[in-house]
Write an enzyme that holds these catalytic residues in place. Structure first.
Site, PDB file in Angstrom:
ATOM      1  N   GLU A 154     -13.605   5.846   3.746  1.00 66.72           N
ATOM      2  CA  GLU A 154     -13.082   4.299   4.266  1.00 66.72           C
ATOM      3  C   GLU A 154     -14.297   4.490   5.516  1.00 66.72           C
ATOM      4  OE1 GLU A 154      -8.997   5.889   5.149  1.00 66.72           O
ATOM      5  OE2 GLU A 154      -8.297   3.948   5.110  1.00 66.72           O
ATOM      6  N   ASN A 175      -6.243   3.175   8.516  1.00 66.16           N
ATOM      7  CA  ASN A 175      -7.465   3.869   9.298  1.00 66.16           C
ATOM      8  C   ASN A 175      -8.916   2.801   9.867  1.00 66.16           C
ATOM      9  OD1 ASN A 175      -6.685   6.478   9.716  1.00 66.16           O
ATOM     10  ND2 ASN A 175      -7.084   7.179   7.532  1.00 66.16           N
ATOM     11  N   GLY A 201       0.242  -1.625   0.529  1.00 68.35           N
ATOM     12  CA  GLY A 201       0.855  -0.071  -0.104  1.00 68.35           C
ATOM     13  C   GLY A 201       1.174   0.805   0.368  1.00 68.35           C
ATOM     14  N   GLY A 256       2.501   5.170   3.390  1.00 65.22           N
ATOM     15  CA  GLY A 256       2.952   4.434   2.981  1.00 65.22           C
ATOM     16  C   GLY A 256       4.374   4.512   2.010  1.00 65.22           C
ATOM     17  N   ASN A 287     -11.466  11.341  14.464  1.00 63.71           N
ATOM     18  CA  ASN A 287     -11.660  11.297  12.923  1.00 63.71           C
ATOM     19  C   ASN A 287     -13.158  10.429  12.858  1.00 63.71           C
ATOM     20  OD1 ASN A 287      -9.915  10.719  10.961  1.00 63.71           O
ATOM     21  ND2 ASN A 287      -9.536   8.683  12.028  1.00 63.71           N
ATOM     22  N   LYS A 312      -8.692   7.918  18.719  1.00 60.42           N
ATOM     23  CA  LYS A 312      -8.253   8.189  17.767  1.00 60.42           C
ATOM     24  C   LYS A 312      -9.594   8.182  16.442  1.00 60.42           C
ATOM     25  CE  LYS A 312      -5.998   8.209  13.358  1.00 60.42           C
ATOM     26  NZ  LYS A 312      -5.092   9.044  12.997  1.00 60.42           N
ATOM     27  N   GLY A 347       0.884   4.824  -0.449  1.00 62.34           N
ATOM     28  CA  GLY A 347       0.392   5.559  -1.353  1.00 62.34           C
ATOM     29  C   GLY A 347       1.054   6.219  -0.346  1.00 62.34           C
ATOM     30  N   ALA A 348       0.767   8.363   0.233  1.00 57.76           N
ATOM     31  CA  ALA A 348       1.554   9.356   1.019  1.00 57.76           C
ATOM     32  C   ALA A 348       1.920   8.513   2.061  1.00 57.76           C
ATOM     33  CB  ALA A 348       0.482  10.365   1.057  1.00 57.76           C
ATOM     34  N   SER A 350      -8.218  12.781   5.772  1.00 59.68           N
ATOM     35  CA  SER A 350      -8.279  12.697   4.154  1.00 59.68           C
ATOM     36  C   SER A 350      -9.291  12.053   3.680  1.00 59.68           C
ATOM     37  CB  SER A 350      -6.944  11.359   4.564  1.00 59.68           C
ATOM     38  OG  SER A 350      -8.112  10.137   5.515  1.00 59.68           O
TER      39      SER A 350
END
Lengths: 313, 313
Positions: free
Chosen positions: B277, B106, B11, B16, B191, B187, B13-14, B265
């Site tokens: 997500e 997440n 993964g 990772g 979120n 968290k 992405g940004a 995000s």
């Protein structure tokens, strides 16, 4: 038609033009206040396709200012609720001593403003249950339904008879409500959850709410909050009637099931980038619930979301 | 750095790429699984602008399949939660008997899946509090923050020491959480309300929530629901710790006030038309609240709205 009346239509959007048009068709002297569409309508008139029969007004009485319209027997105020505070200025020149005012707008508490401006005795509230859109200027598309429920600000039965008489002979299904306040709240039982979730859900149609387990449960829970708040408000106003919770929910969901992929006006405003009537439909009921210490957690959240979506429009 | 480890980043992405890049910068043998960006990164490497110091990996170890990566000491799984069920297939070829897996994703309950697939002993959960974006392929922009909180699936302190050791000497602020489940819920206290309202509010930044009376009250009420549900879940899992309600709300709002016009995000996904997500961040906590008979009216409504907005993405 019993008597030819002079009628001013203030706010000639789809609803104002359609219902004003039906009164003109029935023979009344209907005078439309037009701004943006004046030129187009002076050229081509009103052309209305309708599930109750198409009709046209090739040469309607149209005016650019309320002063030119002058005093009338009836005013139909079909302004968008976002323009509520233009109401005083726009109606004033048409109001004589006996002028009756039908507030044919969405939301709660609008009539209080008109009553304050023009006196309580002559104020009526109208709730149109109608599927209607504007096409090009002067072109209205009435797609279905159409019933108008009318209440009187002081709930006087003889005044309601006068209101019914105006529509007599017109191709309009008009019924009266013994309690205007109760009728307004009952309309909100539909509008708050269904219009609200059609917007917050991303601009979806009502059938999508019914087809979605979570959204329909949310609609039901919102409706319960509205019923609780509405009944507290009716009690605080010494109204005798109450909204019957279970029966109302059942009726609203069954009615919505007949409506197919209906697009509430707030949802159309939302997807087309226009201001939505958030304060009249969601803000004022929430404000009353708070004042009455009725807990409305879902309504609060939905209203906060809708206000955010409405910002800058 | 104590010991050079082999690390697979699944993964890229940004998140990772950034954290994998920091481990590579510190000297570990980091192997990135790339699909869409393989060609671009093979040509230009990773180029990372960072508030903690820019760096580049001109020739990173990149692979098109997990099989080519082979078995490693550590896997950092930074898949988007919407791709959770790709996790088994993508990680399997890299998992040896002693491979540790850091689920740097997440949402709630993700580690349960990895524990079921690969055994509980080697599963860690990571929560990155970071502001990071992707530019062109291979280009990452780290705009601020960056702390990673790591918990172990069985909350074993010696395993947490192993996790810390991996990051030793890297330019990354890593802390450990004695309870992974509590850290996940804490968290979510941020979120669920803030990311959720940034989306449902029309794609707004966090400062807009703080500046809006209704939205900040809604955020607070949502946070209260999350705290109540989280504490019920902690109790049901025989965890000793509890989220301290008032202190948490105070800390989250103060922290958010330092974040300026932060774009969560989920909000970036929303405005850019990508899948959010929703199940990991909102759906699973709601499901647990229901199972534990915790009433979460605002979370239910928000989740229904977010699911609706996510449809078709």
């Amino acid at each position: 038609m019993h008597k030819k009346e002079t009628v001013a239509v203030i706010g000639s959007g789809a609803v104002g033009s359609y219902y004003g048009g039906r009164l003109a068709e029935a023979g009344h002297d209907v005078r439309f206040l037009l701004r943006r569409d004046y030129h187009a309508v002076s050229h081509s008139g009103f052309n209305i396709t309708s599930s109750d029969g198409d009709f046209a007004l090739p040469r309607p009485s149209i005016f650019r200012t309320s002063e030119e319209i002058g005093k009338v027997d009836w005013i139909i105020c079909a302004l968008k609720a976002t323009a509520l505070y233009d109401g005083h200025r726009l109606l004033q020149p048409c109001v004589g001593k006996h002028t009756r005012i039908l507030v044919l707008m969405n939301g709660l508490g609008l009539e209080d403003h008109f009553a304050g401006w023009f006196g309580r005795e002559n104020i009526f509230g109208g709730m149109a249950f109608v599927c209607i859109n504007r096409g090009r200027p002067g072109n209205i598309h009435h797609l279905g339904y159409g019933r108008v429920t009318i209440g009187h600000y002081l709930d006087q039965p003889d005044e309601l008879e006068e209101a019914l008489a105006l529509w007599d002979g017109s191709k309009t299904d008009v019924v009266t409500a013994p309690s205007l306040l109760q009728a307004r709240w009952e309309k909100l039982c539909w509008n708050i959850p269904f219009s609200g979730l059609c917007v917050a859900g991303g601009g979806i149609t009502t059938d999508r709410i019914l087809a979605d387990h979570d959204l329909s449960l949310s609609a039901m829970a919102l409706m319960q909050e509205v019923i609780t708040a509405g009944n507290a408000d009716l009690k605080a106003h010494n109204e005798k009637g109450r909204i019957k919770g279970y029966a109302m929910i059942d009726r609203m969901f069954k009615q919505t099931a007949t409506m197919g992929d209906y697009r509430p006006s707030a949802m159309i405003d939302f997807v087309e980038g226009r201001a939505m009537e958030v304060e009249a439909i969601w803000g004022e009921p929430m404000k009353r619930a708070h004042a009455l210490k009725v807990d409305t957690p879902k309504l609060n959240l939905l209203t906060a979301i809708l206000r955010s979506l409405n910002r800058g429009r």
